[in-house]
Scaffold this active site. Structure first.
Site, short mmCIF file in Angstrom:
data_model
loop_
_atom_site.label_atom_id
_atom_site.label_comp_id
_atom_site.label_asym_id
_atom_site.label_seq_id
_atom_site.Cartn_x
_atom_site.Cartn_y
_atom_site.Cartn_z
N LYS A 219 60.19 51.75 71.70
CA LYS A 219 59.86 50.87 72.82
C LYS A 219 58.36 50.57 72.79
CE LYS A 219 63.58 52.28 75.92
NZ LYS A 219 63.93 52.66 77.32
N HIS B 45 34.82 42.91 22.37
CA HIS B 45 33.79 41.87 22.35
C HIS B 45 32.60 42.42 21.58
CE1 HIS B 45 31.30 38.56 24.24
NE2 HIS B 45 32.39 37.95 23.84
N HIS C 234 40.98 32.85 27.24
CA HIS C 234 39.80 33.20 26.45
C HIS C 234 39.51 34.68 26.62
CE1 HIS C 234 35.85 32.82 24.60
NE2 HIS C 234 35.28 33.35 25.66
N ASN C 235 39.09 35.34 25.52
CA ASN C 235 38.79 36.78 25.58
C ASN C 235 39.90 37.53 26.34
OD1 ASN C 235 36.43 36.39 24.21
ND2 ASN C 235 35.07 36.64 25.97
N ASP D 201 39.88 39.11 19.41
CA ASP D 201 38.55 39.22 18.79
C ASP D 201 38.55 40.47 17.91
OD1 ASP D 201 35.89 38.94 18.28
OD2 ASP D 201 35.29 38.64 20.36
N GLU E 85 39.91 35.52 16.30
CA GLU E 85 38.49 35.44 15.98
C GLU E 85 38.19 36.65 15.13
OE1 GLU E 85 34.27 35.61 18.29
OE2 GLU E 85 35.81 34.28 19.13
N ASN F 298 53.76 55.70 69.49
CA ASN F 298 54.48 56.96 69.67
C ASN F 298 55.88 56.94 69.02
OD1 ASN F 298 55.81 55.24 71.36
ND2 ASN F 298 55.35 56.35 73.27
N GLU G 128 43.75 35.06 22.88
CA GLU G 128 42.69 35.27 21.89
C GLU G 128 42.60 36.74 21.51
OE1 GLU G 128 38.13 33.82 21.05
OE2 GLU G 128 38.67 34.33 23.12
#
Length: 791
Positions: free
Chosen positions: A178, A373, A328-329, A360, A407, A174, A358
């Site tokens: 308190k 990817h 990676h990736n 790609d 890559e 409420n 990396e």
């Protein structure tokens, strides 16, 4: 709140009390004159942006706790409601302007200075926001950054107080300031503690001084102080205190000696002046129980060696002598088949100290290369945007060199575009020629390459007509040839010769110290140039480690090796990086977007040395004549028989796992794991404690024997025990054995995504014995000296 009770002597001064109160409230600590925080607390109407078509009006407001932001949502699902708020602790960074993919697409149609992006830790999507005016956007950007800095510098005491105050607000249904007994029971369920009805009622009555069946502000403070009391800390205090009330300077010095710390009187006195709030005790150079608790909860008493929080290792050694944090990736947000490609994973990785990312690369529309990817349903992100992001965040977390692992599947024309973007965007940060005209004997050091970005890939041979090993022109890639040849990518099996392409001279010129070459075996090691490096799939690397471990270690003392996950890991799962580090491999690339044990180990490995992403390998992994073999560790280099004894004493403020069920309380159990050479790998656990995540106590001793401690990681894992199903993960923390401190320590637990689980901690005692000779504590040394002195 914690430790705020009056001591046996005089209480703190009014001025110090006010300073302490100010420290509890972020807005007060930042200063009431801080209009940025006040603006955030009043709330702002903004536009949440996902695309040019999806834009919704949203109200954002900083809640009363000063560390949680409420974001309006029209959705009613459980997940949507959970994401209606975010804590400042979840924020990775705040980006100004149109820097995200969604906001970039709006560039030109909106004012850039009215936009900002909140990037979160873990998998949570970023929040792109458009403010009605520049001033409001700037106030939120500055305010969020200020609150992030505030949280980063909070003491454990402040975290505990903030944590309990937040629950008090929620339990006071409420909102009258308190608390009835029913509200107190609700609070106990929220904070993950199952007190007996009898004890809970007796504690409530004891604190209800007014006898009206409701606790007012002062009575609530007393109730919480009783809950937060740490009897196990009190026991340590009494063990060293001759009178049980205070620690004299000499007694505190003895405690510090047993902890393996600076045991001088000057250091003991400085701790008293820093952590003792009682004026009388501080003046007389005593430490009270409250002061001792403050010290034990401070960063100075953390389980991790504080000297390792800065760059403390020799950074002038060749690059091949370091473990290098590698991703990676990096562009993927989730799995490698259908997930989105984005610039945000690069930001997250770089802010975590990653030093090899990396890219790609594939031909894109309108002559602009893209990153994704290949041959999958993953989305595409422009190469140029990724390079711009890298240029902005490359050295935010670390000044040491960043390696771009390209890559490349692009045509010669788009390779030239890549080279142009690299040069124009990265400018002087991009390394385009050797540091010295002298013949290269060893790779340069991280120190020499500070602030530079290196390109990793294949380099054009002196004769352009010379064919590569496969019979095609040499292609420019980090691991694609190897991966295709081994069918490790999720692509149709094809002849690498047919996918190789001519190499753009502009791109070739950018490869200086990280020239990718096929691994030619260990026969002609002396012929390898230091700047030549090879990439290995996880299975190839494991085979080399198991069949020719010693030769691989020698190879990695001079040449860089990059390890990448098997292409069969379609969900972007990770392999065990520890096996690769055992073989001296430097660039052990993991899917940073996938949380779990493997990323916990990676975070632990790169925790020391200022989290700069470079950790010096042990000396036995740096010698070209090393006889270390990770598969045969019984004697020889690195062999230092060591016993590690850890007593799991207690835990504090573990979170609820099942938040849907109010009455659900965790049954915590702690695992301690050793990850190192195969002979050292071990794990053991405590018993479970039923229905107590608030302050469970185990007092359980676990011992581990290690042969090569310099490679070992120690991982603490807390689980919620379940009789019928797999235990639920609660939190973890991983630390190199070489950074672990002895004595009584607190372990600050982390979530599955690596972010803080504050204020959850483990309280432990650590003891180390080397070669069977224990490191004596002060009390043990004194007892031995007394025994020798007897006639």
């Amino acid at each position: 709140m914690l430790g705020s009770g009056k001591s046996a002597a005089t209480g703190p001064t009014e001025e110090r009390r006010k300073l302490a109160e100010k420290a509890m409230d972020p807005s007060r600590r930042l200063g009431l004159e801080n209009e940025d925080i006040r603006t955030m607390m009043r709330g702002s109407n903004m536009v949440k942006v996902r695309s040019s078509r999806w834009q919704k009006s949203r109200n954002l407001r900083l809640l009363e706790d000063g560390l949680t932001v409420w974001c309006e949502s029209t959705k009613s699902s459980r997940k949507a409601k959970a994401q209606q708020t975010f804590a400042v602790t979840e924020v990775e960074c705040v980006r100004e302007g149109c820097q995200s993919e969604a906001l970039r697409r709006l560039s030109g149609s909106v004012k850039e200075n009215q936009c900002f992006t909140v990037v979160f830790r873990g998998a949570r999507k970023s929040l792109d926001l458009l403010c009605p005016c520049e001033d409001e956007a700037q106030r939120w950007v500055r305010g969020l950054r200020a609150l992030k800095d505030y949280v980063a510098n909070m003491t454990q005491k402040e975290k505990l107080d903030h944590w309990i105050r937040g629950y008090l607000r929620r339990a006071d249904q409420n909102q009258d300031g308190k608390m009835s007994y029913d509200e107190v029971k609700r609070l106990l369920q929220m904070i993950n503690i199952d007190l007996s009805e009898q004890y809970a009622r007796s504690l409530f009555k004891r604190c209800d001084r007014s006898g009206d069946g409701r606790l007012d502000h002062i009575e609530i403070e007393e109730f919480c102080r009783e809950l937060l009391r740490r009897p196990e800390l009190d026991a340590v205090f009494r063990h060293y205190s001759s009178n049980g009330c205070v620690l004299a300077t000499a007694e505190l010095r003895d405690f510090l000696g047993d902890q393996g710390e600076d045991a001088s009187l000057n250091h003991a006195q400085s701790l008293i002046l820093t952590y003792e709030l009682n004026d009388w005790a501080q003046k007389n150079l005593f430490m009270t129980q409250n002061g001792f608790t403050m010290y034990m909860l401070s960063r100075e008493n953390d389980v991790v060696n504080p000297d390792h929080a800065r760059v403390y290792q020799d950074m002038s050694r060749p690059l091949s002598h370091y473990f290098i944090s590698s991703s990676h990736n990096t562009y993927l947000t989730k799995d490698q088949v259908t997930s989105a490609s984005s610039t945000e994973p690069y930001i997250r990785a770089l802010i975590q100290g990653c030093r090899c990312v990396e890219l790609d690369c594939w031909d894109g529309d309108k002559g602009e290369p893209v990153i994704y990817h290949g041959h999958t349903l993953t989305s595409k992100v422009p190469f140029k945007e990724v390079i711009e992001t890298i240029g902005q965040y490359a050295f935010k977390a670390s000044p040491y060199p960043l390696i771009l692992s390209l890559e490349n599947h692009c045509s010669v024309e788009q390779q030239a575009v890549m080279a142009k973007h690299l040069r124009t965007i990265l400018g002087s940060k991009l390394l385009t020629k050797p540091l010295s005209a002298q013949p290269l004997k060893d790779l340069p050091s991280p120190e020499e390459l500070k602030g530079r970005i290196l390109v990793k890939g294949k380099k054009q041979t002196p004769h352009l007509s010379q064919l590569g090993k496969s019979g095609s022109y040499a292609s420019f890639s980090s691991s694609s040839d190897d991966e295709l040849a081994n069918s490790n990518k999720n692509t149709p099996k094809r002849d690498p010769a047919k996918v190789s392409c001519k190499l753009s001279p502009e791109l070739s010129d950018l490869v200086v110290y990280c020239r990718s070459v096929p691994f030619r075996g260990f026969e002609n090691v002396s012929e390898n140039q230091p700047n030549e490096m090879s990439s290995f799939s996880e299975n190839e690397a494991l085979k080399l480690i198991k069949d020719s471990g010693k030769l691989f270690v020698r190879h990695n003392s001079r040449q860089l090796s990059r390890i990448y996950p098997s292409g069969q890991r379609l969900q972007s799962s990770n392999y065990d990086p520890q096996e690769m580090w055992n073989g001296g491999c430097q660039m052990v690339a993991l899917n940073f977007q996938t949380p779990g044990e493997q990323m916990d180990l990676n975070q632990g490995r790169f925790l020391p040395n200022g989290r700069c992403g470079y950790v010096l390998k042990p000396s036995f992994l740096c010698s070209p004549t090393s006889n270390f073999n990770p598969e045969i560790t019984g004697g020889g280099p690195g062999h230092v028989p060591t016993q590690l004894t850890i007593r799991i004493i207690s835990a504090q403020q573990l979170p609820k796992i099942n938040t849907e069920k109010a009455s659900s309380i965790v049954d915590p159990q702690v695992w301690v794991e050793i990850h190192g050479v195969s002979i050292d790998n071990a794990r053991d656990k405590t018993q479970r404690i039923d229905n107590n995540g608030f302050n469970p106590q185990w007092n359980c001793t676990l011992s581990f024997q290690m042969q090569v401690p310099d490679l070992a990681l120690v991982r603490f894992v807390v689980e919620d025990h379940d009789h019928t199903a797999k235990n639920d993960f609660v939190g973890q923390f991983t630390v190199p054995f070489t950074s672990l401190r002895t004595g009584y320590r607190h372990v600050h637990l982390l979530k599955a995504d690596g972010s803080s689980l504050s204020p959850a901690t483990l309280f432990i005692h650590v003891k180390v014995s080397r070669k069977g000779v224990p490191i004596k504590t002060v009390s043990e040394r004194m007892a031995k000296a007394k025994a020798k002195g007897k006639p």
